[in-house]
Motif scaffolding. Structure first.
Motif, PDB file in Angstrom:
ATOM      1  N   ASP A  39       1.785  24.481 -11.070  1.00 32.86           N
ATOM      2  CA  ASP A  39       1.081  25.767 -10.988  1.00 32.86           C
ATOM      3  C   ASP A  39       1.509  26.677 -12.133  1.00 32.86           C
ATOM      4  OD1 ASP A  39       0.970  26.087  -7.342  1.00 32.86           O
ATOM      5  OD2 ASP A  39      -0.296  25.003  -8.770  1.00 32.86           O
ATOM      6  N   GLY A  40       0.524  27.211 -12.839  1.00 28.56           N
ATOM      7  CA  GLY A  40       0.809  28.127 -13.928  1.00 28.56           C
ATOM      8  C   GLY A  40       1.298  27.463 -15.193  1.00 28.56           C
ATOM      9  N   GLY A  41       1.324  26.126 -15.200  1.00 31.03           N
ATOM     10  CA  GLY A  41       1.860  25.424 -16.367  1.00 31.03           C
ATOM     11  C   GLY A  41       0.833  24.594 -17.086  1.00 31.03           C
ATOM     12  N   ALA A  42       1.281  23.963 -18.149  1.00 26.87           N
ATOM     13  CA  ALA A  42       0.414  23.118 -18.955  1.00 26.87           C
ATOM     14  C   ALA A  42       0.340  21.711 -18.379  1.00 26.87           C
ATOM     15  CB  ALA A  42       0.961  23.047 -20.385  1.00 26.87           C
ATOM     16  N   PRO A  43      -0.807  21.056 -18.450  1.00 26.24           N
ATOM     17  CA  PRO A  43      -0.854  19.635 -18.100  1.00 26.24           C
ATOM     18  C   PRO A  43       0.060  18.846 -19.027  1.00 26.24           C
ATOM     19  CG  PRO A  43      -3.075  20.546 -18.294  1.00 26.24           C
ATOM     20  CD  PRO A  43      -2.128  21.578 -18.836  1.00 26.24           C
ATOM     21  N   THR A  44       0.798  17.895 -18.476  1.00 25.36           N
ATOM     22  CA  THR A  44       1.667  17.056 -19.289  1.00 25.36           C
ATOM     23  C   THR A  44       1.326  15.590 -19.051  1.00 25.36           C
ATOM     24  OG1 THR A  44       3.370  17.095 -17.584  1.00 25.36           O
ATOM     25  CG2 THR A  44       3.577  18.697 -19.343  1.00 25.36           C
ATOM     26  N   PHE A  45       1.337  14.820 -20.111  1.00 24.80           N
ATOM     27  CA  PHE A  45       0.969  13.408 -20.064  1.00 24.80           C
ATOM     28  C   PHE A  45       2.017  12.615 -19.311  1.00 24.80           C
ATOM     29  CE2 PHE A  45      -0.835   9.509 -21.526  1.00 24.80           C
ATOM     30  CZ  PHE A  45       0.225   8.673 -21.816  1.00 24.80           C
TER      31      PHE A  45
END
Lengths: 111, 114
Positions: A39-45
């Motif tokens: 939540d509130g963060g960047a998608p990470t691979f």
């Protein structure tokens, strides 16, 4: 059209194993990726499958069956910090650079 | 620190305003992307740039205008937006635009249209 289906929500207990499924219907297929987003963060691979079979990276594994247009993300030894949304994404096998994303699965890990 | 920085983090604007979103990546990547993320919807690709050249415009309305002055910077110029444009706008980069390479995302700009 292009579509990816994944469950909207999954709940599991800390220390358990959870599997998040993804089925896709796309005009061509090049590979399946998984991303995590807090939540509130960047998608990470997290992982990529270009060929059938299982790819393992630490506690996370991803599986692909191209004949079934199906894949899954397996999370083992769940931790509270794994509570996040998980997205599968398909790269189309054409000259475009499109990644088609699923709507995401919200995973809630409980103590 | 994700290596991809977006500013501002939050933006509230009226429908007649003009504003710009900025994205900067320090990863040496050649491809950059704009995505739109609305509640309960899939991430939606808007634009792709490869070596500063736009290679994909995913039928985005002209009120969104991208600009890529170099491989490290990407802008999204906004004007005359609609309430349905309220969303999280995510920038991403990858070494090349090939979809089997991981994309690195910024934290996004949360846009609200009044």
């Amino acid at each position: 059209g292009q579509s990816l289906e994944q469950p909207s929500e999954v709940t599991a207990v800390e220390g358990a194993i959870v599997q998040i499924n993804c089925t896709y219907q796309t005009s061509g297929f090049y590979g399946l990726s998984w991303y995590q987003q807090h939540d509130g963060g960047a998608p990470t691979f997290l992982s990529y499958n270009g060929l059938d079979g299982l790819e393992e990276t630490g506690r996370f594994s991803s599986f692909l069956s191209r004949s079934d247009s199906y894949g899954y993300l397996l999370l083992q030894e769940l931790q509270m910090k794994d509570s996040a949304s998980y997205f599968c994404a398909v790269r189309l096998a054409d000259s475009s650079y499109k990644l088609i994303f699923g709507s995401g699965t919200r995973l809630l890990v409980r103590p | 620190e994700t290596g991809v920085t977006q500013t501002p983090r939050h933006l509230v604007m009226g429908m007649t305003n003009k504003k710009s979103l900025k994205c900067e990546q320090h990863l040496g990547h050649n491809a950059m992307y704009w995505y739109k993320q609305s509640a309960k919807k899939p991430l939606e690709l808007m634009f792709v740039y490869n070596f500063k050249e736009q290679t994909e415009n995913n039928s985005v309305p002209s009120r969104f205008s991208p600009e890529c002055p170099n491989s490290s910077h990407l802008f999204l110029h906004l004007h005359t937006l609609q309430p349905e444009d309220s969303a999280l706008y995510l920038c991403a980069s990858s070494p090349m635009p090939d979809g089997n390479q991981p994309q690195h995302f910024g934290d996004g700009t949360r846009l609200s249209i009044l």
